[in-house]
Design a protein around this motif. Structure first.
Motif, PDB file in Angstrom:
ATOM      1  N   GLU A  50      35.419  58.968  91.283  1.00 33.63           N
ATOM      2  CA  GLU A  50      36.044  59.251  92.293  1.00 33.63           C
ATOM      3  C   GLU A  50      35.358  59.095  93.668  1.00 33.63           C
ATOM      4  O   GLU A  50      36.216  58.800  94.560  1.00 33.63           O
ATOM      5  CB  GLU A  50      36.171  61.038  92.145  1.00 33.63           C
ATOM      6  CG  GLU A  50      36.663  61.833  93.251  1.00 33.63           C
ATOM      7  CD  GLU A  50      36.678  63.390  93.052  1.00 33.63           C
ATOM      8  OE1 GLU A  50      36.891  63.962  94.091  1.00 33.63           O
ATOM      9  OE2 GLU A  50      35.991  63.888  92.240  1.00 33.63           O
ATOM     10  N   ALA A  51      34.256  59.235  93.705  1.00 38.57           N
ATOM     11  CA  ALA A  51      33.610  58.753  95.127  1.00 38.57           C
ATOM     12  C   ALA A  51      33.822  57.113  95.343  1.00 38.57           C
ATOM     13  O   ALA A  51      34.038  56.704  96.492  1.00 38.57           O
ATOM     14  CB  ALA A  51      31.842  58.644  94.943  1.00 38.57           C
ATOM     15  N   ILE A  52      33.840  56.212  94.382  1.00 36.95           N
ATOM     16  CA  ILE A  52      34.006  54.838  94.576  1.00 36.95           C
ATOM     17  C   ILE A  52      35.342  54.583  94.941  1.00 36.95           C
ATOM     18  O   ILE A  52      35.979  53.985  96.059  1.00 36.95           O
ATOM     19  CB  ILE A  52      33.653  54.240  93.264  1.00 36.95           C
ATOM     20  CG1 ILE A  52      32.199  54.344  93.159  1.00 36.95           C
ATOM     21  CG2 ILE A  52      34.341  52.632  93.466  1.00 36.95           C
ATOM     22  CD1 ILE A  52      31.947  53.626  91.648  1.00 36.95           C
ATOM     23  N   LEU A  79      39.950  53.493  98.904  1.00 39.80           N
ATOM     24  CA  LEU A  79      41.287  53.691  99.585  1.00 39.80           C
ATOM     25  C   LEU A  79      41.188  54.365 100.937  1.00 39.80           C
ATOM     26  O   LEU A  79      41.945  53.685 101.805  1.00 39.80           O
ATOM     27  CB  LEU A  79      41.719  55.025  98.915  1.00 39.80           C
ATOM     28  CG  LEU A  79      42.453  54.774  97.200  1.00 39.80           C
ATOM     29  CD1 LEU A  79      42.350  56.047  96.464  1.00 39.80           C
ATOM     30  CD2 LEU A  79      43.292  53.661  97.197  1.00 39.80           C
ATOM     31  N   GLN A  80      40.108  54.998 101.265  1.00 37.04           N
ATOM     32  CA  GLN A  80      40.055  55.262 102.823  1.00 37.04           C
ATOM     33  C   GLN A  80      39.440  54.275 103.744  1.00 37.04           C
ATOM     34  O   GLN A  80      39.979  53.741 104.492  1.00 37.04           O
ATOM     35  CB  GLN A  80      39.072  56.601 103.066  1.00 37.04           C
ATOM     36  CG  GLN A  80      39.642  58.020 102.369  1.00 37.04           C
ATOM     37  CD  GLN A  80      38.605  59.045 102.698  1.00 37.04           C
ATOM     38  OE1 GLN A  80      39.039  59.607 103.372  1.00 37.04           O
ATOM     39  NE2 GLN A  80      37.578  59.152 101.791  1.00 37.04           N
ATOM     40  N   MET A  94      41.324  50.145 102.582  1.00 33.03           N
ATOM     41  CA  MET A  94      42.765  50.461 102.540  1.00 33.03           C
ATOM     42  C   MET A  94      43.332  51.282 103.716  1.00 33.03           C
ATOM     43  O   MET A  94      44.577  51.388 103.766  1.00 33.03           O
ATOM     44  CB  MET A  94      43.455  50.792 101.063  1.00 33.03           C
ATOM     45  CG  MET A  94      43.051  50.059 100.200  1.00 33.03           C
ATOM     46  SD  MET A  94      43.901  50.242  98.402  1.00 33.03           S
ATOM     47  CE  MET A  94      45.491  49.696  98.831  1.00 33.03           C
ATOM     48  N   GLU A  95      42.362  51.815 104.236  1.00 33.50           N
ATOM     49  CA  GLU A  95      42.809  53.043 105.293  1.00 33.50           C
ATOM     50  C   GLU A  95      44.040  53.791 104.928  1.00 33.50           C
ATOM     51  O   GLU A  95      44.875  54.206 105.889  1.00 33.50           O
ATOM     52  CB  GLU A  95      43.351  52.120 106.529  1.00 33.50           C
ATOM     53  CG  GLU A  95      42.166  51.208 106.997  1.00 33.50           C
ATOM     54  CD  GLU A  95      42.305  50.304 108.170  1.00 33.50           C
ATOM     55  OE1 GLU A  95      43.713  50.227 108.644  1.00 33.50           O
ATOM     56  OE2 GLU A  95      41.628  49.704 108.948  1.00 33.50           O
ATOM     57  N   ILE A  96      43.876  54.624 103.814  1.00 31.20           N
ATOM     58  CA  ILE A  96      44.814  55.456 103.333  1.00 31.20           C
ATOM     59  C   ILE A  96      43.833  56.825 103.565  1.00 31.20           C
ATOM     60  O   ILE A  96      43.080  56.999 102.577  1.00 31.20           O
ATOM     61  CB  ILE A  96      45.146  55.028 102.037  1.00 31.20           C
ATOM     62  CG1 ILE A  96      46.114  53.794 102.223  1.00 31.20           C
ATOM     63  CG2 ILE A  96      46.366  56.424 101.555  1.00 31.20           C
ATOM     64  CD1 ILE A  96      46.587  53.361 100.750  1.00 31.20           C
TER      65      ILE A  96
END
Length: 603
Positions: A190-192, A197-198, A201-203
């Motif tokens: 979950e951390a990786i 993603l954030q 990929m800037e989501i």
């Protein structure tokens, strides 16, 4: 007139699918391929995924009792007393194989002895040069609780962070040691994934409800692990929907091939699967726990054998392991015609802004290491747990009508039908038995045993037990016993898996198209060696039927390590696969039952 009958209610209510009202939007579909070393994530509209090391370094709360890192190359399976003898026997087998195959010129290869190179290489000095092309130590002055990806691999040892890999050998890294529980592994994932993603990929995680995910899973999978990962995507991250599919099938989508024997040689595992029209044949799947990292470890020992010590390379340091793998990719090959002693410049890039360079001479070492993929005895691995075939679903409390339930009801139905067919025969046998016993009683004037009439019932029970065993045998006839398998080379495993397929026509198609994906077998000359080895070992009657044998290592001129990911992106955008989505609302209501209903493979 009576009212018309009400329509039949489906087993699972169908969630309204916005895809039916709106066209497919590839930018809103995230394709995730979690590997043992690299995590590949990207939008279905991207040409290439984002690739980051699939690892995390967490700050040790207690410095005095800090846990050791989860090493990339060192394996406990290689520490048995017979490892040295086994490695020497494996190398001797490889040398014999190299000498048995003629070169293009028609001559046979002459092997070089390590002592021919020892005197020269042991005297080679190291050259230290300044360079800007070196990794940097990760700045952890702000004491973050964890660091992920490449930055996690370059934390100074004095900072007391523990590096761990949530996936090993293609499966979740669940083990008996600290941090090895399923919940701990999922917390690392979950951390990786959240950071990728954030940050990459800037989501924002809060916007994932507007996205859907395609999860690529290994060919030989653990059911409870897949359930946990889907639960992570839909419940924890909050994706709107998800599709789960196998890597081998996605590889055929990515290469545009309908029928192929898919050979996936990764960093830590080698998987073989026979795929036909989007279906991976269950009995043809096999996974063996060796791959590119084992080639790197063997190459390191072969360098030391010929006098190349490389004191700067520490196999317990992840940054040095990356350097060793780069040396393997630069030096190693499978070209039979390269048999002369050659000069090599080995460069070790250190995080301290300098490069250590060694000008050494190598003989057969660059070809002996990757040839171990055909003779895995040279890796020194020992243990039956290194081989895996697809097992049955162990059952789940959230799915009461699972495979085990269907198997039990089928067994009872089978026994009932058999008992019914024996009924008339049993009654006739009972009447005959009663008449014979009555006559015997008249002759001997002895009492008749009251339980004598139960004999046919006991026989019927025995027949029912036999029928139960017959059902179990039929269920097991296509399932391999892992204890009967041995660690096979890539060529032997290909033949083993193809011969598991029933149809001769299918076997012919599979032999004629072998698709190699992953990054573990991408050496010069690999295609020729693999074709030669399979051709020499396959059944003679099949050689007469084949017109060609295609070994595809770079489908559509694509990097073979990206073939499966690209296939997952293509799969998500097909109109025919839109009914495979498992929606978040459905998962919350029915949980793992949705995988049995929607998964494009037999769950």
């Amino acid at each position: 007139m009576p009212p018309p009958p009400a329509p039949k209610k489906p087993l699972f209510p169908v969630t309204p699918d916005p895809v039916t009202d709106h066209p497919i939007q590839p930018p809103t579909i995230i394709v995730i391929q979690p590997g043992s070393v690299n995590l590949r994530v990207g939008r279905a509209s991207d040409a290439f995924p984002i690739t980051v090391p699939h690892c995390i370094a967490r700050k040790c709360p207690n410095v005095e009792n800090s846990l050791p890192d989860d090493h990339m190359l060192l394996r406990p399976e290689c520490s048995h007393p017979e490892a040295g003898q086994q490695i020497r026997a494996g190398l001797a087998s490889i040398e014999e194989l190299l000498q048995s195959r003629p070169t293009l010129a028609g001559s046979h290869r002459q092997l070089t002895l390590p002592r021919q190179l020892m005197a020269f290489n042991s005297q080679v000095p190291s050259e230290k040069t300044e360079s800007q092309d070196c990794p940097n130590w990760t700045d952890v002055d702000k004491k973050p609780p964890y660091v992920v990806g490449e930055e996690a691999m370059y934390i100074r040892p004095s900072e007391h962070y523990r590096l761990s890999w949530p996936m090993r050998r293609g499966q979740l890294n669940v083990h008996q040691g600290p941090g090895g529980t399923l919940s701990s592994v999922l917390a690392d994932i979950e951390a990786i994934w959240g950071c990728v993603l954030q940050d990459h990929m800037e989501i924002p995680l809060k916007d994932l409800k507007h996205y859907r995910a395609v999860l690529l899973i290994p060919d030989v999978y653990v059911h409870k692990h897949i359930k946990a990962l889907v639960n992570l995507l839909l419940n924890t991250f909050g994706f709107g929907a998800a599709i789960v599919h196998q890597e081998s099938v996605c590889a055929t989508y990515g290469s545009g091939i309908t029928v192929a024997c898919v050979v996936d040689v990764g960093d830590q595992k080698t998987s073989i699967s026979c795929v036909e029209d989007g279906i991976s044949h269950k009995g043809s799947r096999i996974t063996m726990e060796y791959g590119g990292s084992d080639v790197s470890r063997l190459f390191h020992s072969l360098l030391a054998r010929c006098g190349v010590a490389l004191p700067e390379v520490n196999l317990t340091c992840p940054g040095d392991v990356v350097q060793l793998q780069a040396l393997k990719e630069t030096c190693c090959h499978l070209d039979q015609d390269q048999s002369e002693i050659s000069q090599h410049a080995l460069e070790i890039h250190k995080p301290d802004k300098f490069v250590m360079k060694y000008n050494v001479k190598l003989g057969d070492e660059p070809i002996l290491a990757p040839m171990a993929l055909f003779r895995p005895m040279a890796f020194g691995l020992l243990g039956q747990h290194l081989i895996h075939v697809q097992g049955r679903n162990e059952g789940d409390a959230d799915d009461p009508h699972d495979e085990d339930y269907l198997r039990q009801t089928q067994r009872q139905s089978w026994a009932g039908r058999l008992a019914g067919s024996k009924k008339d025969e049993s009654e006739m046998s009972r009447e005959t038995s009663e008449q014979n016993l009555s006559q015997l009683d008249d002759l001997t004037n002895g009492p008749l045993d009251e339980d004598s009439n139960d004999v046919p019932d006991v026989m019927s029970t025995s027949e029912n037990a036999k029928s139960n065993r017959r059902v179990e045998d039929e269920e097991d006839e296509d399932m391999d016993d892992e204890s009967d398998l041995h660690l096979m080379g890539v060529d032997e495993a290909i033949i083993h898996c193809i011969e598991k397929c029933d149809s001769e026509e299918l076997r012919r198609k599979l032999y004629s198209c072998i698709l190699v994906v992953g990054g573990g077998l991408q050496f010069e000359g690999a295609m020729t060696w693999l074709q030669y080895q399979v051709w020499q070992s396959m059944p003679a009657q099949m050689r007469l039927q084949l017109e060609t044998m295609d070994i595809i290592t770079k489908p559509k001129d694509m990097d073979s390590s990206l073939t499966s990911w690209k296939g997952g992106a293509i799969l998500a955008c097909l109109d025919s696969t839109q009914e495979l989505w498992v929606w978040q609302k459905e998962w919350k209501q029915f949980s793992v039952r949705m995988l049995r209903e929607r998964a494009p493979f037999i769950w």
